[in-house]
Design an enzyme around this catalytic site. Structure first.
Site, PDB file in Angstrom:
ATOM      1  N   SER A  33       0.717  -1.186  -0.060  1.00 57.85           N
ATOM      2  CA  SER A  33      -0.159  -0.038   0.182  1.00 57.85           C
ATOM      3  C   SER A  33       0.800   1.224   0.187  1.00 57.85           C
ATOM      4  O   SER A  33       1.508   1.416  -0.988  1.00 57.85           O
ATOM      5  CB  SER A  33      -0.946   0.001   1.119  1.00 57.85           C
ATOM      6  OG  SER A  33      -1.932   0.947   1.262  1.00 57.85           O
TER       7      SER A  33
ATOM      8  N   HIS B 160      -8.638   1.158   0.669  1.00 56.07           N
ATOM      9  CA  HIS B 160      -8.548   0.343  -0.473  1.00 56.07           C
ATOM     10  C   HIS B 160     -10.172   0.103  -0.740  1.00 56.07           C
ATOM     11  O   HIS B 160     -10.588  -1.294  -1.171  1.00 56.07           O
ATOM     12  CB  HIS B 160      -7.565  -0.779  -0.380  1.00 56.07           C
ATOM     13  CG  HIS B 160      -6.279  -0.249  -0.252  1.00 56.07           C
ATOM     14  ND1 HIS B 160      -5.437   0.027  -1.429  1.00 56.07           N
ATOM     15  CD2 HIS B 160      -5.381  -0.246   0.538  1.00 56.07           C
ATOM     16  CE1 HIS B 160      -4.214   0.601  -1.248  1.00 56.07           C
ATOM     17  NE2 HIS B 160      -4.158   0.260  -0.001  1.00 56.07           N
TER      18      HIS B 160
END
EC number: 2.3.1.39
Length: 313
Positions: free
Chosen positions: A90, A196
């Site tokens: 990420s 996300h």
């Protein structure tokens, strides 16, 4: 040795992280200072003393982890270490992009600060969270999720048998008993939002405009994608990896599978914590995986490489 460098994401922050590095390495201290100036906070003090809640604030945590990870990578580079590929979980993809030369440090730092602020804005409006699900089989709990009329999505596939769900907290709490009844082990993540997921669509669109305007460079080594573990070797491919990255699930299982196909000897977790080291060993137990979060770990890594170089000379 042929190693992939792995860069951690949000959640690896901890008061006291990087104390030795920031004390002993002027370049690391300078990067931390510049990062704090962009945020308008005394970042080094927060990293040293907390409080924990202030360090965990989205924009602060992301900037601190990025700065420490990039500073650690810079130190390893000055000692002659080079990765054969890089990957980040990420947020860690921005650190990885600097390490492979796709973004310069200041451009990436500006992007990380903007990303953290945009995500914080969403977290202020949305009552969201994340829930880790551990189970030997995805089938039973996945059926519960698929049948539910809920704003809950798969956000991360971290390892075989370990998935993270994200979405609206009321929906996650409502699903919790049914998910637990399948035998899955559940644990809440200490994060401020549903990362996300489609809930970040507006923030992602604004951030993508910044990504499009940034100057991207040909990487000196490949970057492994979060979406499917593909080996990305060109500037435009890397830019495409980051566009919409805020919305897409992180498939770390695929990233580790991509790493395994490179024929490497091991991996180095570059930055605070040991989470990625543990995840890598769960999927690729034969590799030598090491951390760099403490001076002792960095010294052990450098000493091992010096011994290997002497043995080969």
């Amino acid at each position: 040795m042929k190693r992939v460098w792995l860069f951690p994401g949000q959640g690896s922050q901890e008061p006291g992280m990087g104390d030795e590095l920031l004390r002993d390495e002027p370049a690391a201290a300078d990067l931390c200072r510049r990062a704090g100036e962009r945020l308008g906070v005394d970042l080094r003090r927060l990293m040293a003393d907390g409080p924990r809640a202030s360090l965990a604030a989205t924009a602060v945590a992301q900037t601190a982890i990025f700065a420490l990870s990039v500073a650690t990578a810079g130190l390893l580079g000055t000692r002659g270490l080079r990765p054969v590929a890089v990957a980040g979980h990420s947020l860690g993809q921005f650190s990885a992009a600097v390490a492979c030369g796709a973004l310069d440090v200041d451009t990436a730092l500006d992007l990380v600060v903007a990303r953290g602020r945009l995500m914080h804005e969403v977290n202020q409006r949305v009552d969201g969270g994340m829930l880790a699900v551990a189970a030997p089989s995805d089938g039973p709990w996945r059926e519960v999720l698929d049948r539910a009329a809920a704003q809950v999505w798969i956000a991360n596939r971290n390892a075989p048998g370990q998935t993270v769900l994200a979405g609206l907290l009321p929906d996650l709490r409502r699903l919790y008993p049914a998910l637990a009844a399948t035998g899955a082990r559940l644990s809440w993540l200490q994060v401020a939002g549903p990362y996300h997921t489609p809930l970040f669509a507006e923030a992602s669109a604004r951030f993508d405009a910044l990504l499009e305007a940034a100057q991207w460079h040909a990487p000196c080594c490949p970057l492994l994608g979060n979406a499917d573990g593909r080996t990305l070797e060109h500037a435009d491919d890397l830019r495409q990896e980051f566009l919409g990255h805020m919305l897409r699930p992180v498939d770390w299982v695929a990233t580790m599978a991509g790493m395994g196909q490179l024929g490497v000897d091991g991996a180095v977790e570059v930055g605070p914590g040991r989470t990625l080291k543990g995840l890598a060993l769960r999927q690729l137990p034969h590799l030598r995986c090491v951390g760099t979060g403490t001076a002792a770990e960095r010294q052990a890594l450098l000493a091992h490489d010096e011994e290997t170089a002497c043995a080969l000379s």
